[in-house]
Design an enzyme around this catalytic site. Sequence first.
Site, PDB file in Angstrom:
ATOM      1  N   THR A   1      -5.380   7.446   8.016  1.00 38.37           N
ATOM      2  CA  THR A   1      -5.358   6.296   7.117  1.00 38.37           C
ATOM      3  C   THR A   1      -6.801   5.867   6.893  1.00 38.37           C
ATOM      4  O   THR A   1      -7.678   6.197   7.674  1.00 38.37           O
ATOM      5  CB  THR A   1      -4.518   5.150   7.725  1.00 38.37           C
ATOM      6  OG1 THR A   1      -4.485   4.054   6.806  1.00 38.37           O
ATOM      7  CG2 THR A   1      -5.076   4.666   9.046  1.00 38.37           C
ATOM      8  N   GLY A   2      -7.029   5.150   5.813  1.00 40.81           N
ATOM      9  CA  GLY A   2      -8.387   4.693   5.542  1.00 40.81           C
ATOM     10  C   GLY A   2      -8.993   5.376   4.334  1.00 40.81           C
ATOM     11  O   GLY A   2      -8.272   5.866   3.471  1.00 40.81           O
TER      12      GLY A   2
ATOM     13  N   THR B   1      -1.777   3.166   4.352  1.00 44.42           N
ATOM     14  CA  THR B   1      -1.024   4.412   4.278  1.00 44.42           C
ATOM     15  C   THR B   1      -0.142   4.579   5.514  1.00 44.42           C
ATOM     16  O   THR B   1      -0.600   4.382   6.629  1.00 44.42           O
ATOM     17  CB  THR B   1      -2.032   5.576   4.245  1.00 44.42           C
ATOM     18  OG1 THR B   1      -2.776   5.461   3.041  1.00 44.42           O
ATOM     19  CG2 THR B   1      -1.354   6.916   4.340  1.00 44.42           C
TER      20      THR B   1
ATOM     21  N   THR C   1       1.508   6.921   0.378  1.00 46.21           N
ATOM     22  CA  THR C   1       0.546   5.855   0.066  1.00 46.21           C
ATOM     23  C   THR C   1       0.521   5.538  -1.421  1.00 46.21           C
ATOM     24  O   THR C   1       0.885   6.385  -2.248  1.00 46.21           O
ATOM     25  CB  THR C   1      -0.876   6.295   0.493  1.00 46.21           C
ATOM     26  OG1 THR C   1      -1.753   5.181   0.474  1.00 46.21           O
ATOM     27  CG2 THR C   1      -1.442   7.365  -0.411  1.00 46.21           C
TER      28      THR C   1
ATOM     29  N   SER D   1       0.812  -1.221   0.000  1.00 47.37           N
ATOM     30  CA  SER D   1       0.000   0.000   0.000  1.00 47.37           C
ATOM     31  C   SER D   1       0.841   1.264   0.000  1.00 47.37           C
ATOM     32  O   SER D   1       0.299   2.364   0.112  1.00 47.37           O
ATOM     33  CB  SER D   1      -0.951  -0.001   1.199  1.00 47.37           C
ATOM     34  OG  SER D   1      -0.233  -0.247   2.374  1.00 47.37           O
TER      35      SER D   1
ATOM     36  N   ARG E   1      -7.300   8.975  -9.688  1.00 43.01           N
ATOM     37  CA  ARG E   1      -7.878   9.233  -8.364  1.00 43.01           C
ATOM     38  C   ARG E   1      -6.769   9.645  -7.380  1.00 43.01           C
ATOM     39  O   ARG E   1      -5.709   9.057  -7.307  1.00 43.01           O
ATOM     40  CB  ARG E   1      -8.574   7.971  -7.871  1.00 43.01           C
ATOM     41  CG  ARG E   1      -9.227   8.112  -6.482  1.00 43.01           C
ATOM     42  CD  ARG E   1      -8.318   7.630  -5.379  1.00 43.01           C
ATOM     43  NE  ARG E   1      -8.986   7.636  -4.088  1.00 43.01           N
ATOM     44  CZ  ARG E   1      -8.343   7.438  -2.934  1.00 43.01           C
ATOM     45  NH1 ARG E   1      -7.041   7.237  -2.912  1.00 43.01           N
ATOM     46  NH2 ARG E   1      -9.002   7.466  -1.794  1.00 43.01           N
ATOM     47  N   VAL E   2      -7.050  10.685  -6.614  1.00 44.42           N
ATOM     48  CA  VAL E   2      -6.135  11.127  -5.563  1.00 44.42           C
ATOM     49  C   VAL E   2      -6.904  11.098  -4.250  1.00 44.42           C
ATOM     50  O   VAL E   2      -8.043  11.572  -4.198  1.00 44.42           O
ATOM     51  CB  VAL E   2      -5.616  12.556  -5.855  1.00 44.42           C
ATOM     52  CG1 VAL E   2      -4.819  13.090  -4.683  1.00 44.42           C
ATOM     53  CG2 VAL E   2      -4.765  12.555  -7.126  1.00 44.42           C
ATOM     54  N   GLY E   3      -6.300  10.552  -3.227  1.00 40.39           N
ATOM     55  CA  GLY E   3      -6.965  10.474  -1.926  1.00 40.39           C
ATOM     56  C   GLY E   3      -6.545  11.607  -1.002  1.00 40.39           C
ATOM     57  O   GLY E   3      -6.101  12.672  -1.436  1.00 40.39           O
TER      58      GLY E   3
HETATM   59  N1  ASP Z   1      -5.997   7.080   2.765  1.00 43.94           N
HETATM   60  C1  ASP Z   1      -5.531   6.399   1.588  1.00 43.94           C
HETATM   61  C2  ASP Z   1      -6.229   6.947   0.392  1.00 43.94           C
HETATM   62  O1  ASP Z   1      -7.418   7.165   0.446  1.00 43.94           O
HETATM   63  C3  ASP Z   1      -5.703   4.937   1.586  1.00 43.94           C
HETATM   64  C4  ASP Z   1      -5.579   4.197   2.849  1.00 43.94           C
HETATM   65  O2  ASP Z   1      -5.049   4.688   3.830  1.00 43.94           O
HETATM   66  O3  ASP Z   1      -6.048   3.062   2.877  1.00 43.94           O
HETATM   67  O4  ASP Z   1      -5.603   7.095  -0.632  1.00 43.94           O
END
Ligand code: ASP
Length: 335
Positions: free
Chosen positions: A247-248, A196, A214, A94, A224-226
């Site tokens: 994270t998440g 992340t 991440t 990840s 896509r950008v998180g």
């Molecule tokens: N927060 C990250 C994102 O949305 C992914 C993750 O932490 O699972 O890109």
Amino acid sequence: MKRRKFIQSAALTGLGLTVGTAFAACTDTQEQEKKNKSATSNSNMEPSTPMVIATWNVPNATTKAWEVLQEGKSALDAVEQGVMVEEADEKNQSVGKGGLPDRDGNVTLDACIMNKDGNYGAVVCIENIKHPIAVARKVMENTPHVLLAGNGAKQFAIESGFTPEDLLTESSKKAWEEWKIKSEYKPIINIENHDTIGMLAIDKNGDISGACTTSGLAYKMQGRVGDSAIIGSGLFVDNEVGGATATGMGEEVLKTVGSFLIVELMRQGKSPQEACEEAVKRVVKKSPNYKDFQVGYIAVNKKGETGAYCIHEWFNYTVYKNNENKNYKSDFYNK
Ligand code: ASP
């Protein structure tokens, strides 16, 4: 359902997306649960500096950061070098090299860094560069900008001396090929292992910095950008107050500007723990489908007190302080 139609209906609310995790690496859920259970409870509130805190069970990363701090270097050096350990670890699917790709097989990385003076540098959707965090630092220090995207970020990295390489490892390619058979976008919230990596550190001078890196959601739409590289969402540091990182499900963190919220709540007098809890509850309140995705936060204040909270059980984090490197299980909302 045809792929395109599915993509349209899987609006980026978290429904139908795998939270960017070591999805394929963690097919053995029981094994993962066993590991998570070995994490101690969330009783790590004692203030202490210097210190390092990071999302997930990343003892090698926190050890590296701790060593950098022990050499008398800055928190900025510590968080950069700490998260680079995970970026280089190909088994971590990840982050960095070996990260799971988007739906079309491209490994695209997001990373950002913040220093004690409130400066910020970031790259989003960068390809072929194993250490996006180091590029983010160069954006912060060597350009008039704060955020570079895609090809421009890659070009800047190459001009800055980074060597491009293929980041799609055999095992991530295999996982993607297996995923393509069904192309199911179902969140798997309780098997996160190395998501992340967000890291915060306080150095011997008492100064705070943070880094977040991440490969984002596994099998995301191209482009896509998180939240992870976006200031205030995946990371925020104010050296007068403290720092927070996430994270998440990035879309949910972005909509509630989670890390900034936590730092502002600490500024108003909340403890890091109370602030993390309020930020998670904000996500829950705004998202009726919160049971479908994970969000987890960690935070530290100027004294070195820490906090962590998440929606679903089994998010954990690592703290290195007082010469001890320990993994802790985060408290959670959905009991
Ligand atoms: N927060 C990250 C994102 O949305 C992914 C993750 O932490 O699972 O890109």
